[in-house]
Each structure stands twice: as structure tokens, then as C-alpha cells.
Design a protein around this motif. Structure first.
Motif, PDB file in Angstrom:
ATOM      1  N   GLY A  93       8.097   2.458  25.334  1.00  0.00           N
ATOM      2  CA  GLY A  93       7.779   3.831  24.988  1.00  0.00           C
ATOM      3  C   GLY A  93       8.444   4.876  25.861  1.00  0.00           C
ATOM      4  N   LEU A  94       9.224   4.484  26.811  1.00  0.00           N
ATOM      5  CA  LEU A  94       9.908   5.443  27.677  1.00  0.00           C
ATOM      6  C   LEU A  94      11.049   6.082  26.883  1.00  0.00           C
ATOM      7  CD1 LEU A  94       9.758   6.435  30.632  1.00  0.00           C
ATOM      8  CD2 LEU A  94      11.545   4.792  31.161  1.00  0.00           C
ATOM      9  N   PRO A  95      11.032   7.409  26.705  1.00  0.00           N
ATOM     10  CA  PRO A  95      12.043   8.032  25.851  1.00  0.00           C
ATOM     11  C   PRO A  95      13.451   8.015  26.436  1.00  0.00           C
ATOM     12  CG  PRO A  95      10.608   9.708  26.784  1.00  0.00           C
ATOM     13  CD  PRO A  95      10.055   8.383  27.190  1.00  0.00           C
ATOM     14  N   ASP A  96      13.557   8.035  27.767  1.00  0.00           N
ATOM     15  CA  ASP A  96      14.880   8.053  28.388  1.00  0.00           C
ATOM     16  C   ASP A  96      14.876   7.093  29.581  1.00  0.00           C
ATOM     17  OD1 ASP A  96      17.409   8.606  29.265  1.00  0.00           O
ATOM     18  OD2 ASP A  96      16.995  10.678  29.851  1.00  0.00           O
ATOM     19  N   PRO A  97      15.759   6.091  29.584  1.00  0.00           N
ATOM     20  CA  PRO A  97      15.785   5.137  30.687  1.00  0.00           C
ATOM     21  C   PRO A  97      16.111   5.768  32.037  1.00  0.00           C
ATOM     22  CG  PRO A  97      17.136   4.354  28.872  1.00  0.00           C
ATOM     23  CD  PRO A  97      16.699   5.740  28.543  1.00  0.00           C
ATOM     24  N   GLU A 128       4.272   3.704  34.489  1.00  0.00           N
ATOM     25  CA  GLU A 128       4.122   4.543  35.681  1.00  0.00           C
ATOM     26  C   GLU A 128       4.997   5.795  35.587  1.00  0.00           C
ATOM     27  OE1 GLU A 128       5.954   4.378  40.048  1.00  0.00           O
ATOM     28  OE2 GLU A 128       4.785   2.590  39.537  1.00  0.00           O
ATOM     29  N   ALA A 129       6.231   5.621  35.151  1.00  0.00           N
ATOM     30  CA  ALA A 129       7.146   6.763  35.023  1.00  0.00           C
ATOM     31  C   ALA A 129       6.651   7.731  33.950  1.00  0.00           C
ATOM     32  CB  ALA A 129       8.556   6.268  34.689  1.00  0.00           C
ATOM     33  N   MET A 130       6.115   7.197  32.869  1.00  0.00           N
ATOM     34  CA  MET A 130       5.603   8.068  31.808  1.00  0.00           C
ATOM     35  C   MET A 130       4.420   8.892  32.308  1.00  0.00           C
ATOM     36  SD  MET A 130       6.062   5.484  28.568  1.00  0.00           S
ATOM     37  CE  MET A 130       4.978   6.366  27.504  1.00  0.00           C
ATOM     38  N   SER A 131       3.518   8.285  33.070  1.00  0.00           N
ATOM     39  CA  SER A 131       2.375   9.038  33.584  1.00  0.00           C
ATOM     40  C   SER A 131       2.823  10.019  34.668  1.00  0.00           C
ATOM     41  CB  SER A 131       1.302   8.088  34.119  1.00  0.00           C
ATOM     42  OG  SER A 131       1.769   7.410  35.268  1.00  0.00           O
ATOM     43  N   ARG A 137       1.775   8.546  25.802  1.00  0.00           N
ATOM     44  CA  ARG A 137       2.089   7.245  25.192  1.00  0.00           C
ATOM     45  C   ARG A 137       2.239   7.410  23.696  1.00  0.00           C
ATOM     46  NH1 ARG A 137      -2.664   3.704  26.669  1.00  0.00           N
ATOM     47  NH2 ARG A 137      -2.330   3.288  24.488  1.00  0.00           N
ATOM     48  N   ARG A 138       3.063   6.592  23.122  1.00  0.00           N
ATOM     49  CA  ARG A 138       3.191   6.593  21.668  1.00  0.00           C
ATOM     50  C   ARG A 138       1.909   6.051  21.074  1.00  0.00           C
ATOM     51  NH1 ARG A 138       8.321   3.306  19.889  1.00  0.00           N
ATOM     52  NH2 ARG A 138       8.193   2.614  22.006  1.00  0.00           N
TER      53      ARG A 138
END
Length: 167
Positions: A93-97, A128-131, A137-138
Motif C-alpha cells: 500500500g505504499l504509494p511511492d517506494p 511504519e512509513a505510511m503512518s 491505508r488502502r
């Protein structure tokens, strides 16, 4: 004392001394094979017998070639590891690596002892990066809602047209 029989006049020097016309040749036909082996041995001895600086130069050249190949293969392996980590993070779910790298994660941290990518650690780091960056989250579909495994009740375009025309 015995005197060898002189070769008749006009006879080749390769003829047997008894006057017969059989030539002195290798009956096995291996003369060419022996010559080839001697040529190979001569080439190898020339390579080994070159002056010491020449041998060292050849060895340095071989080492440099091997090091260049090693470096090229290392770059390819690193690129494959990066691509695998990016794919796993995107699937999580991470939009950008690049957000993984911005969060301070290095690709080498996701590798197991055997050199493979640890999927679970990448998914955890992606979450962790998304939060950290406030990325929601998707949403996943709720399997308890919807058609309950039956066939969809939606009508096709032709059915809608027929209903509109009163057919």
C-alpha cells in the motif's frame, strides 16, 4: 664387418638401405598429432616464459577484468533487490517506494542471511512509513457485504435499452 647396402643411384634418402622403395614414415599417422601437441606446449611455455613484468601485467589485466565483472554483477544484484523491495512495498500500500528510503530504511536491512529479501520486514517498514508520513491505508473490500457469492443482479446495457423501449 658388414657393410650397409648402398642406396641405388637416384633413390631418395628416405628409402630403406636395402634398396626397397618403402619410405621411412610414421606408420601410425601420429606425426601430425605430435606436431600439434608440441605447438601447444610451445605456446604455453612462451606464455609462462615471458619476462616477469609481462606475466605480472597479464595477471593484473585478468584481475582487473574479473573485478569489473564482479562489480557489474553486484550492481545488477543490488538493482534486483531494490526492485523487489519496491514491489513488496507497493503491494503493501505504499504509494511511492522513495518514502521507504525517506523514512531511513536501506535495502540492505531487508535482506536475510542468505541474500533474499525478507517480505515481512518490508511490509512492516512500509506500514511504519505510511503512518509516519500520514498516508492512510488502502481500504480493503469487506467480504461480508456485497453479492454473498451469488451472481450479480446488475443488468447489461441491452437489458436497460429493452426495458426503456418497453420490450
Amino acid at each position: 664387418m658388414t657393410n650397409p647396402v648402398a642406396a641405388p643411384e637416384g633413390a631418395d634418402a628416405g628409402q630403406i638401405h636395402d634398396g626397397t622403395s618403402e619410405a621411412l614414415e610414421d606408420p601410425t599417422g601420429r606425426e601430425d598429432d605430435l606436431t600439434e601437441h608440441q605447438d601447444d606446449a610451445d605456446d604455453a611455455s612462451e606464455e609462462r616464459s615471458g619476462t616477469r613484468p609481462q606475466r605480472e601485467a597479464r595477471l593484473r589485466q585478468r584481475a582487473q577484468t574479473a573485478e569489473a565483472e564482479r562489480d557489474q554483477l553486484r550492481e545488477r544484484l543490488d538493482a534486483l533487490h531494490r526492485q523487489t523491495v519496491d514491489d513488496i512495498a507497493a503491494a503493501a500500500g505504499l504509494p511511492d517506494p522513495a518514502l521507504l528510503h525517506a523514512a531511513g530504511h536501506d535495502v540492505g536491512a531487508f535482506l536475510n542471511d542468505d541474500g533474499t529479501v525478507d517480505r515481512d520486514s518490508v511490509v512492516t517498514a512500509a506500514a511504519e512509513a505510511m503512518s509516519r508520513f500520514g498516508i492512510p491505508r488502502r481500504l480493503r473490500p469487506n467480504p461480508q457485504q456485497g453479492t454473498h457469492g451469488g451472481t450479480p443482479t446488475a443488468k447489461g446495457v441491452s437489458h436497460v435499452i429493452n426495458d426503456a423501449l418497453g420490450r
